[in-house]
Design a protein around this motif. Structure first.
Motif, mmCIF file in Angstrom:
data_model
loop_
_atom_site.group_PDB
_atom_site.id
_atom_site.type_symbol
_atom_site.label_atom_id
_atom_site.label_comp_id
_atom_site.label_asym_id
_atom_site.label_seq_id
_atom_site.Cartn_x
_atom_site.Cartn_y
_atom_site.Cartn_z
ATOM 1 N N LEU A 1 33.833 43.375 35.056
ATOM 2 C CA LEU A 1 32.459 43.154 35.508
ATOM 3 C C LEU A 1 32.064 41.679 35.549
ATOM 4 O O LEU A 1 31.349 41.248 36.450
ATOM 5 C CB LEU A 1 31.486 43.909 34.595
ATOM 6 C CG LEU A 1 31.580 45.435 34.602
ATOM 7 C CD1 LEU A 1 30.596 46.017 33.599
ATOM 8 C CD2 LEU A 1 31.323 45.993 35.993
ATOM 9 N N PHE A 2 32.528 40.909 34.560
ATOM 10 C CA PHE A 2 31.995 39.563 34.389
ATOM 11 C C PHE A 2 33.023 38.457 34.571
ATOM 12 O O PHE A 2 32.642 37.308 34.793
ATOM 13 C CB PHE A 2 31.357 39.423 33.000
ATOM 14 C CG PHE A 2 30.275 40.429 32.749
ATOM 15 C CD1 PHE A 2 29.065 40.357 33.428
ATOM 16 C CD2 PHE A 2 30.457 41.460 31.844
ATOM 17 C CE1 PHE A 2 28.071 41.285 33.205
ATOM 18 C CE2 PHE A 2 29.462 42.395 31.612
ATOM 19 C CZ PHE A 2 28.265 42.307 32.291
ATOM 20 N N ALA A 3 34.298 38.766 34.458
ATOM 21 C CA ALA A 3 35.308 37.715 34.597
ATOM 22 C C ALA A 3 36.567 38.288 35.225
ATOM 23 O O ALA A 3 37.650 38.217 34.643
ATOM 24 C CB ALA A 3 35.619 37.093 33.246
ATOM 25 N N PRO A 4 36.465 38.865 36.415
ATOM 26 C CA PRO A 4 37.632 39.550 36.990
ATOM 27 C C PRO A 4 38.804 38.644 37.271
ATOM 28 O O PRO A 4 39.944 39.087 37.252
ATOM 29 C CB PRO A 4 37.073 40.152 38.284
ATOM 30 C CG PRO A 4 35.869 39.327 38.605
ATOM 31 C CD PRO A 4 35.295 38.913 37.290
ATOM 32 N N HIS A 5 38.547 37.372 37.555
ATOM 33 C CA HIS A 5 39.651 36.475 37.866
ATOM 34 C C HIS A 5 40.136 35.728 36.632
ATOM 35 O O HIS A 5 41.327 35.600 36.386
ATOM 36 C CB HIS A 5 39.235 35.478 38.947
ATOM 37 C CG HIS A 5 38.788 36.136 40.215
ATOM 38 N ND1 HIS A 5 39.630 36.887 40.991
ATOM 39 C CD2 HIS A 5 37.565 36.181 40.815
ATOM 40 C CE1 HIS A 5 38.969 37.363 42.036
ATOM 41 N NE2 HIS A 5 37.712 36.955 41.952
ATOM 42 N N ASP A 6 39.189 35.233 35.837
ATOM 43 C CA ASP A 6 39.569 34.425 34.683
ATOM 44 C C ASP A 6 40.323 35.219 33.639
ATOM 45 O O ASP A 6 41.203 34.700 32.962
ATOM 46 C CB ASP A 6 38.332 33.801 34.033
ATOM 47 C CG ASP A 6 37.619 32.845 34.981
ATOM 48 O OD1 ASP A 6 38.333 32.129 35.682
ATOM 49 O OD2 ASP A 6 36.389 32.837 35.008
ATOM 50 N N ASP A 7 39.964 36.500 33.469
ATOM 51 C CA ASP A 7 40.588 37.294 32.426
ATOM 52 C C ASP A 7 41.738 38.151 32.947
ATOM 53 O O ASP A 7 42.237 39.009 32.250
ATOM 54 C CB ASP A 7 39.555 38.212 31.760
ATOM 55 C CG ASP A 7 38.679 37.430 30.798
ATOM 56 O OD1 ASP A 7 38.846 36.204 30.754
ATOM 57 O OD2 ASP A 7 37.853 38.041 30.109
ATOM 58 N N ALA A 8 42.144 37.921 34.186
ATOM 59 C CA ALA A 8 43.297 38.645 34.709
ATOM 60 C C ALA A 8 44.559 38.157 34.003
ATOM 61 O O ALA A 8 44.619 37.025 33.527
ATOM 62 C CB ALA A 8 43.424 38.418 36.215
ATOM 63 N N PRO A 9 45.570 38.996 33.903
ATOM 64 C CA PRO A 9 46.804 38.548 33.246
ATOM 65 C C PRO A 9 47.352 37.299 33.913
ATOM 66 O O PRO A 9 47.448 37.196 35.133
ATOM 67 C CB PRO A 9 47.750 39.746 33.428
ATOM 68 C CG PRO A 9 46.841 40.924 33.618
ATOM 69 C CD PRO A 9 45.633 40.391 34.344
ATOM 70 N N ALA A 10 47.686 36.317 33.097
ATOM 71 C CA ALA A 10 48.186 35.053 33.619
ATOM 72 C C ALA A 10 49.597 35.243 34.162
ATOM 73 O O ALA A 10 50.392 36.002 33.593
ATOM 74 C CB ALA A 10 48.192 33.997 32.518
ATOM 75 N N PRO A 11 49.909 34.574 35.266
ATOM 76 C CA PRO A 11 51.276 34.676 35.783
ATOM 77 C C PRO A 11 52.267 34.054 34.814
ATOM 78 O O PRO A 11 51.921 33.160 34.031
ATOM 79 C CB PRO A 11 51.209 33.892 37.098
ATOM 80 C CG PRO A 11 50.048 32.966 36.928
ATOM 81 C CD PRO A 11 49.056 33.690 36.074
#
Length: 282
Positions: free
Chosen positions: A248-258
């Motif tokens: 909801l609030f951080a879909p990109h920042d909290d996505a699993p890091a490559p």
């Protein structure tokens, strides 16, 4: 509850330091909350009338204790002081899972120590003050006949789930590595104060299994029999919040890091070498 701009996670703290910080912070939380509930909120101190603080004093005591503990111990352990917060941060990948048992055990012991300290203080009161406190549940959480407002299991489960979810959402938002705020402990403490205004009349406000365990241990078997509610539903609320926050609030920042690229050096007659970063959580 650290300063997100300077110390996003307490990555370099030793396990023993983390344990001590969680113990101390949970001790402060329970000591302040239960001490206020038993000693300053009533309108009578056992011998004479006194201007009791009521529910307002209890809610503020918890909010202030968590704020102080967060600023003091947050840079060491993250300032959880609550197994539900620990579960939420682990699900959100803010805490390694292998540290969860250490945190939960430290919180449980800190809460029990805080309640024991209050028990010792109340035992020094005249008359049978401590007996009355224990007979009333020692500020434990409960439903049905053990609820302050005689609320049943369903509303108690609902308020514990919803209020804990709100708390964990605020924790994840204010301690976000890039979007968080240096005054996270203050915001979290204010959130807890507001949640207690809602939950105190319903079930004495848990939102924290360590707090519930600490008081039920002194309240006795009737309160221990209902303890499961104040473990299951705060943990459920924390899990819901941790799963919802990144979506909801951080879909990109909290996505699993490559995965980090592997640097290899090759030279005639030499082996390939990998660059491996040290573990940040020991």
């Amino acid at each position: 509850m650290t300063n997100p701009q300077q110390h996003p996670f307490p990555a370099q703290s030793r396990r023993s330091s983390r344990s001590a910080a969680e113990f101390a912070g949970t001790f402060l939380l329970v000591f302040g909350l239960i001490g206020a509930a038993l000693l300053t909120s009533p309108d009578d101190n056992g011998r004479a009338p006194q201007p009791g603080t009521g529910l307002l004093g209890v809610a503020l005591a918890l909010g202030l204790a968590v704020t102080a503990g967060g600023f003091a111990f947050g840079p060491v352990s993250g300032g959880h002081f609550n197994p539900a917060v620990t579960l939420g941060t682990a699900i959100a990948r803010r805490l390694p899972w292998r540290l969860v048992p250490l945190y939960v055990l430290s919180q449980a012991l800190g809460g029990l120590a805080g309640a024991a300290a209050v028990f010792g203080l109340v035992s020094g009161a005249p008359g049978d003050t401590v007996g009355k406190a224990v007979a009333a549940g020692f500020a434990s959480n409960g439903f049905d006949g053990q609820s302050p407002g005689l609320y049943g299991l369903l509303p108690v489960a609902a308020v514990e789930t919803v209020a804990t979810a709100i708390l964990v959402l605020v924790v994840l938002a204010t301690t976000h590595p890039t979007k968080g705020t240096p005054v996270a402990p203050l915001v979290i403490g204010l959130t807890l104060t507001v949640m207690l205004f809602v939950a105190l009349p319903i079930d004495n406000a848990s939102l924290n299994p360590a707090r519930s365990l600490a008081t039920a241990a002194f309240g006795g078997p009737h309160w221990l029999a209902q303890l499961w509610v104040f473990i299951v539903f705060p943990l459920l609320g924390a899990a819901i919040a941790a799963l919802l926050y990144p979506r909801l609030f951080a879909p990109h920042d909290d996505a699993p890091a490559p995965a980090a690229p592997v640097s290899r050096r090759t030279s005639p007659g030499s082996r390939s070498q990998k660059s491996v970063a040290p573990s940040p959580d020991e």
